[in-house]
Design a protein around this motif. Structure first.
Motif, mmCIF file in Angstrom:
data_model
loop_
_atom_site.group_PDB
_atom_site.id
_atom_site.type_symbol
_atom_site.label_atom_id
_atom_site.label_comp_id
_atom_site.label_asym_id
_atom_site.label_seq_id
_atom_site.Cartn_x
_atom_site.Cartn_y
_atom_site.Cartn_z
ATOM 1 N N ASP A 81 0.503 -1.695 -0.023
ATOM 2 C CA ASP A 81 0.318 0.043 0.413
ATOM 3 C C ASP A 81 1.152 1.302 0.074
ATOM 4 O OD1 ASP A 81 -2.114 -1.332 -0.015
ATOM 5 O OD2 ASP A 81 -2.278 -0.788 1.602
ATOM 6 N N HIS A 82 2.043 1.243 0.827
ATOM 7 C CA HIS A 82 2.889 2.733 0.822
ATOM 8 C C HIS A 82 4.344 2.462 -0.243
ATOM 9 C CE1 HIS A 82 1.198 2.405 4.543
ATOM 10 N NE2 HIS A 82 1.320 4.077 4.312
ATOM 11 N N CYS A 83 4.492 1.015 -0.418
ATOM 12 C CA CYS A 83 6.038 1.319 -1.707
ATOM 13 C C CYS A 83 5.177 0.615 -3.613
ATOM 14 C CB CYS A 83 7.034 0.687 -1.386
ATOM 15 S SG CYS A 83 7.234 1.212 0.050
ATOM 16 N N GLY A 84 4.196 -0.080 -3.762
ATOM 17 C CA GLY A 84 3.375 0.029 -4.399
ATOM 18 C C GLY A 84 3.504 -1.405 -4.832
ATOM 19 N N ARG A 85 2.601 -2.146 -5.584
ATOM 20 C CA ARG A 85 2.075 -3.113 -6.294
ATOM 21 C C ARG A 85 3.903 -3.965 -6.702
ATOM 22 N NH1 ARG A 85 -0.994 -1.442 -3.052
ATOM 23 N NH2 ARG A 85 -3.098 -1.678 -3.874
ATOM 24 N N LEU A 86 4.388 -3.081 -7.608
ATOM 25 C CA LEU A 86 5.063 -4.002 -8.352
ATOM 26 C C LEU A 86 7.028 -4.179 -6.940
ATOM 27 C CD1 LEU A 86 6.093 -4.907 -10.513
ATOM 28 C CD2 LEU A 86 6.706 -2.033 -11.349
ATOM 29 N N ALA A 87 6.539 -2.898 -6.884
ATOM 30 C CA ALA A 87 8.226 -3.252 -5.797
ATOM 31 C C ALA A 87 7.760 -4.185 -4.333
ATOM 32 C CB ALA A 87 8.183 -2.158 -4.603
ATOM 33 N N ALA A 88 6.844 -4.881 -3.681
ATOM 34 C CA ALA A 88 6.263 -5.805 -2.954
ATOM 35 C C ALA A 88 6.653 -6.982 -3.822
ATOM 36 C CB ALA A 88 4.817 -5.529 -2.742
ATOM 37 N N LEU A 89 5.867 -7.120 -5.720
ATOM 38 C CA LEU A 89 6.282 -8.406 -5.914
ATOM 39 C C LEU A 89 7.655 -8.951 -6.005
ATOM 40 C CD1 LEU A 89 5.233 -10.598 -7.461
ATOM 41 C CD2 LEU A 89 5.659 -8.690 -9.400
ATOM 42 N N VAL A 90 8.844 -7.347 -6.382
ATOM 43 C CA VAL A 90 10.099 -7.933 -6.650
ATOM 44 C C VAL A 90 10.721 -8.262 -5.108
ATOM 45 C CG1 VAL A 90 12.338 -6.733 -6.964
ATOM 46 C CG2 VAL A 90 10.518 -6.316 -8.255
ATOM 47 N N SER A 91 10.318 -7.099 -4.222
ATOM 48 C CA SER A 91 10.755 -8.272 -2.784
ATOM 49 C C SER A 91 11.110 -8.840 -2.619
ATOM 50 C CB SER A 91 10.375 -6.714 -1.609
ATOM 51 O OG SER A 91 8.902 -6.219 -1.380
ATOM 52 N N SER A 92 9.542 -9.641 -2.182
ATOM 53 C CA SER A 92 9.411 -11.282 -2.115
ATOM 54 C C SER A 92 9.775 -12.127 -2.600
ATOM 55 C CB SER A 92 7.219 -10.999 -1.965
ATOM 56 O OG SER A 92 6.877 -10.937 -3.474
ATOM 57 N N CYS A 93 9.863 -12.004 -3.636
ATOM 58 C CA CYS A 93 10.348 -12.655 -5.181
ATOM 59 C C CYS A 93 12.141 -12.641 -4.605
ATOM 60 C CB CYS A 93 10.446 -12.473 -6.266
ATOM 61 S SG CYS A 93 8.605 -12.916 -7.070
ATOM 62 N N SER A 94 12.929 -11.567 -4.015
ATOM 63 C CA SER A 94 14.127 -11.098 -3.322
ATOM 64 C C SER A 94 14.380 -12.140 -2.018
ATOM 65 C CB SER A 94 14.165 -10.257 -3.656
ATOM 66 O OG SER A 94 14.922 -9.551 -4.538
ATOM 67 N N LEU A 95 12.976 -12.174 -1.598
ATOM 68 C CA LEU A 95 13.616 -13.064 0.026
ATOM 69 C C LEU A 95 12.888 -14.293 0.051
ATOM 70 C CD1 LEU A 95 13.449 -12.260 3.121
ATOM 71 C CD2 LEU A 95 10.566 -11.983 2.947
ATOM 72 N N ALA A 96 12.764 -14.873 -1.071
ATOM 73 C CA ALA A 96 12.023 -15.841 -1.570
ATOM 74 C C ALA A 96 13.401 -16.975 -2.346
ATOM 75 C CB ALA A 96 11.173 -16.158 -2.127
ATOM 76 N N PHE A 97 14.165 -16.015 -3.189
ATOM 77 C CA PHE A 97 15.542 -15.685 -3.348
ATOM 78 C C PHE A 97 16.362 -16.314 -2.528
ATOM 79 C CE2 PHE A 97 19.473 -15.546 -4.844
ATOM 80 C CZ PHE A 97 19.763 -16.453 -6.853
ATOM 81 N N PHE A 98 16.132 -16.067 -1.729
ATOM 82 C CA PHE A 98 17.805 -15.600 -0.556
ATOM 83 C C PHE A 98 17.379 -16.440 0.112
ATOM 84 C CE2 PHE A 98 18.346 -11.970 -2.446
ATOM 85 C CZ PHE A 98 19.970 -11.717 -2.601
ATOM 86 N N GLY A 99 15.944 -17.032 1.076
ATOM 87 C CA GLY A 99 15.272 -18.576 1.957
ATOM 88 C C GLY A 99 15.912 -19.396 1.323
ATOM 89 N N SER A 100 15.762 -19.235 -0.315
ATOM 90 C CA SER A 100 15.618 -20.868 -0.504
ATOM 91 C C SER A 100 17.437 -20.877 -0.714
ATOM 92 C CB SER A 100 14.764 -20.632 -1.465
ATOM 93 O OG SER A 100 13.147 -21.309 -1.878
ATOM 94 N N LEU A 101 18.102 -20.017 -1.384
ATOM 95 C CA LEU A 101 19.558 -20.603 -1.714
ATOM 96 C C LEU A 101 20.355 -20.775 0.086
ATOM 97 C CD1 LEU A 101 21.475 -19.988 -3.812
ATOM 98 C CD2 LEU A 101 21.777 -17.717 -2.569
ATOM 99 N N PHE A 102 19.824 -19.614 1.190
ATOM 100 C CA PHE A 102 20.076 -20.179 2.500
ATOM 101 C C PHE A 102 19.661 -21.944 2.728
ATOM 102 C CE2 PHE A 102 21.154 -15.447 2.058
ATOM 103 C CZ PHE A 102 22.701 -15.734 2.430
ATOM 104 N N THR A 103 18.970 -22.122 2.656
ATOM 105 C CA THR A 103 18.031 -23.422 2.863
ATOM 106 C C THR A 103 18.729 -24.098 2.614
ATOM 107 O OG1 THR A 103 15.774 -22.233 2.941
ATOM 108 C CG2 THR A 103 15.895 -24.590 2.549
ATOM 109 N N GLY A 104 19.412 -24.043 1.153
ATOM 110 C CA GLY A 104 20.075 -25.379 1.017
ATOM 111 C C GLY A 104 21.654 -25.303 2.130
ATOM 112 N N MET A 105 22.089 -24.751 2.493
ATOM 113 C CA MET A 105 23.050 -24.849 3.660
ATOM 114 C C MET A 105 22.673 -24.517 5.032
ATOM 115 S SD MET A 105 24.642 -21.200 1.194
ATOM 116 C CE MET A 105 24.738 -20.852 -0.196
#
Length: 697
Positions: free
Chosen positions: A236-260
């Motif tokens: 609501d404050h930063c935009g739908r596109l910003a939320a999409l990119v940041s959530s995918c980034s969060l999932a990316f690093f979360g999955s990456l570190f899961t394997g470690m």
């Protein structure tokens, strides 16, 4: 899940839009008689583009310098503009195809957790002193007790001196089933035939430690609840596109570190991070897609995107896991598509509705002009001008008027009851759906991938069934029927003795759970009034994630009894179906926009109301909001309006002309736009006649 979801902010945009898909035009455009509509129909795609020159014969010279009555009177909303720029043209088709990687992301983030913590089927206690014995069968005979069915125990071993057994010349004399038994104390031996090396195998989350996998699943959904709340505010404050990119980034690093990760705590922390991104990494693109698609295409696009893209990827996930063989490889390589989220800024547009809500009207219009250009549509400048003025008025009224919160719902008794029922229904549907998704991993542990693929294949016909039935038989009876059927098939499967029959019945329950889940969120968006729809949907969706916290414990019941698990899911389906009957039908209804509308919504419907068989209404008089003006962004009720401008139906000046206006029509001090025989006068006279028969609110 992602699912279908995914869809929290669909309450903010898409869910509201999906609900508006069933609104008739009268909810967004001024109320006119059929004669007036025919008089005001323009030659450009059925829109009214008549300008000041049309009124030159009925206005004075002084009036010619002023905007026309039509320009003042008409508000242009997004849904009014979409047919002009293209409802499902080249631009929308491009967005539709861009959903493909995000559907994979959604399926991976949701289902990867299941396979990473999949409990193996074949294992037994490891005894270090017997490792040099070549024969596995001999090792089992010496150390592992047998169960009543003749199989070897997976979690117990004999309590004896294994060093002496190994050194003995005749080991068969030590094969004694009457020896005392103890839990495994040196680890486990897992079958080399296991197709996928899971975290449960590596960390030993079996037997007395099997609850670790359940806890990991629950913490994943705890992250989903936190992410649902946090990203709703962020979007609501930063935009739908910003939320999409940041959530995918969060999932990316979360999955990456899961394997470690090296232990349980590091594993659950990374899964908490991935869980926080779940839902948002799909619903934002889902929202953007539905926002730029015309109302008549939204039901089709919303369900076909899931049927064509999401469902096939869910069927593919188990085979990707088997191909990579190890849960660490699955976590590391599986997150590569998540990197697509980093380039979303270059491929996707920002939400035009969000830009308007933040006062960035020029940016919103620039995006919509690009959409029109890509679709090769030419929109007259006067139409952009009216749209800009409508957006500016809406933005100003948002700050001048009253603010509504989700707590406003509970100030109206009937609306509060609807909200409570909808929360219960959505929680049950979420738990029922997620429970059946996870049940596929325990129904046949020897053929998990095959059973899981078949179960996920039911998504496709389920999505198609929603398209066929929802707009024909209505939300209430469809939700009741499919939720109840899911429960009934689960109960039947729980009481069948043959494993194959139980599997078939459980898969049928999964199929109907898919259908009712698709119905639930759209129905909630239509029952709740516009002024609190976004916040209400957000609350409902958050409670749905909270309910999913219970699905891993429900599946854990299969360790005690498969029938107990299916009976639990069956009971939930029956209860959820019954509750569905206490909500109003929304098909063919004017959807509520204010709290008063929401509180009165469904009052005239009988218990057996079925849209396809007739209206089924009580014969009572309806109050028409004849003074409602145009935009679906606005509210209707006089005691809930955001600005006094919302009461303006026509611009009136002279004392003589005031006799034609009802008491709630505002009067300005400018030159009159009324004269005998004009369209505006006719509208005001119609309003005056309506006001003599029914008192305005």
């Amino acid at each position: 899940m992602v699912r279908k979801m995914q869809k929290r902010d669909i309450g903010t945009q898409a869910t509201g839009d999906t609900g508006d898909n069933n609104d008739n035009t009268a909810e967004r455009l001024p109320h006119r008689t059929s004669e007036e509509k025919s008089q005001q129909t323009g030659s450009y795609h059925g829109r009214d583009f008549r300008i000041q020159s049309e009124n030159s014969s009925i206005a004075s010279d002084e009036d010619k310098s002023r905007p026309s009555a039509v320009e003042i009177d008409t508000y242009i909303d997004f849904d009014d503009l979409l047919p002009e720029i293209g409802e499902f043209g080249c631009y929308q088709k491009m967005l539709f195809l861009l959903m493909i990687p995000f559907c994979f992301i959604s399926a991976y983030v949701y289902l990867s957790q299941i396979f990473m913590t999949l409990t193996p089927e074949k294992y037994y206690c490891f005894v270090h002193d017997l490792t040099l014995i070549e024969s596995e069968q001999e090792r089992k005979e010496l150390s592992i007790p047998k169960l009543k069915d003749g199989s070897y125990s997976r979690c117990e071993m004999y309590d004896t001196n294994y060093t002496a057994i190994y050194k003995a010349k005749n080991r068969t004399q030590f094969m004694n089933s009457s020896l005392p038994r103890i839990p495994c104390r040196e680890g486990y031996v897992f079958s080399s035939s296991e197709a996928f090396f899971t975290a449960n195998i590596e960390f030993g989350w079996v037997c007395d430690n099997d609850f670790y996998a359940t806890y990991a699943q629950m913490i994943f959904f705890l992250g989903s609840v936190l992410g649902c709340l946090g990203y709703g505010h962020f979007a609501d404050h930063c935009g739908r596109l910003a939320a999409l990119v940041s959530s995918c980034s969060l999932a990316f690093f979360g999955s990456l570190f899961t394997g470690m990760t090296k232990n349980f705590w590091s594993f659950v922390v990374t899964r908490l991070i991935v869980g926080a991104a779940y839902d948002t990494c799909f619903t934002m693109i889902y929202i953007l897609m539905l926002e730029y698609v015309g109302p008549k295409y939204r039901t089709f696009v919303a369900n076909m995107s899931l049927a064509m893209f999401y469902s096939p990827f869910t069927m593919l996930i188990p085979w990707i896991a088997i191909y990579l063989h190890s849960w660490r490889s699955f976590a590391l390589y599986g997150c590569i598509p998540l990197a697509f989220g980093f380039v979303s800024f270059c491929c996707l547009p920002e939400s035009a509705r969000w830009l308007v809500s933040r006062g960035k009207i020029d940016d919103a219009i620039d995006i919509l002009k690009r959409v029109a250009a890509r679709n090769k549509r030419v929109v007259p400048p006067v139409y952009w001008k009216r749209f800009r003025e409508s957006c500016e008025l809406f933005y100003k009224e948002e700050f001048e008027g009253r603010n509504f919160t989700v707590f406003s719902i509970f100030k109206r008794p009937r609306l509060a009851r609807y909200m409570v029922f909808m929360c219960l229904i959505w929680m049950i549907m979420s738990l029922l759906y997620d429970g059946h998704v996870r049940a596929a991993s325990v129904l046949d542990k020897e053929n998990v991938a095959v059973v899981f693929t078949i179960a996920c294949a039911t998504e496709l016909p389920g999505d198609l069934l929603v398209i066929v039935t929802l707009d024909r038989f209505g939300r209430r009876w469809c939700a009741f029927t499919f939720t109840t059927l899911s429960g009934l098939f689960s109960l039947v499967g729980a009481n069948l003795s043959h494993p194959t029959h139980t599997l078939v019945a459980a898969l049928a329950g999964r199929f109907f759970a898919n259908v009712c889940y698709n119905i639930g969120l759209q129905w909630a968006a239509e029952v709740l009034p516009t002024v609190v729809r976004a916040q209400g949907i957000s609350l409902i969706h958050t409670l749905g994630f909270a309910a999913m916290l219970l699905s891993p414990p429900v599946i854990y019941l299969s360790n005690l009894s498969l029938s107990l698990m299916l009976n639990t899911l069956g009971g939930l389906g029956i209860v959820g179906g019954i509750i569905c009957l206490f909500l109003p039908e929304t098909l063919y209804e004017d959807l509520p926009q204010t709290l008063s509308d929401g509180n009165n919504f469904g009052k005239d419907q009988r218990m057996w109301h079925q849209p396809c068989c007739g209206e089924g209404r009580r014969r009572i008089a309806h109050t028409k909001h004849t003074w409602h003006e145009g935009s679906s962004l606005r509210t209707l009720s006089r005691d809930e309006f955001r600005s006094k401008k919302l009461h303006r139906v026509a611009v009136v000046k002279t004392r003589a002309s005031r006799q034609y206006a009802p008491s709630f029509v505002s009067v300005s001090r400018g030159p009159s736009l009324l004269s005998q025989g004009t369209e505006i006068l006719q509208r005001v006279q119609n309003l005056r006649q309506d006001s003599t028969h029914q008192k305005p609110k």
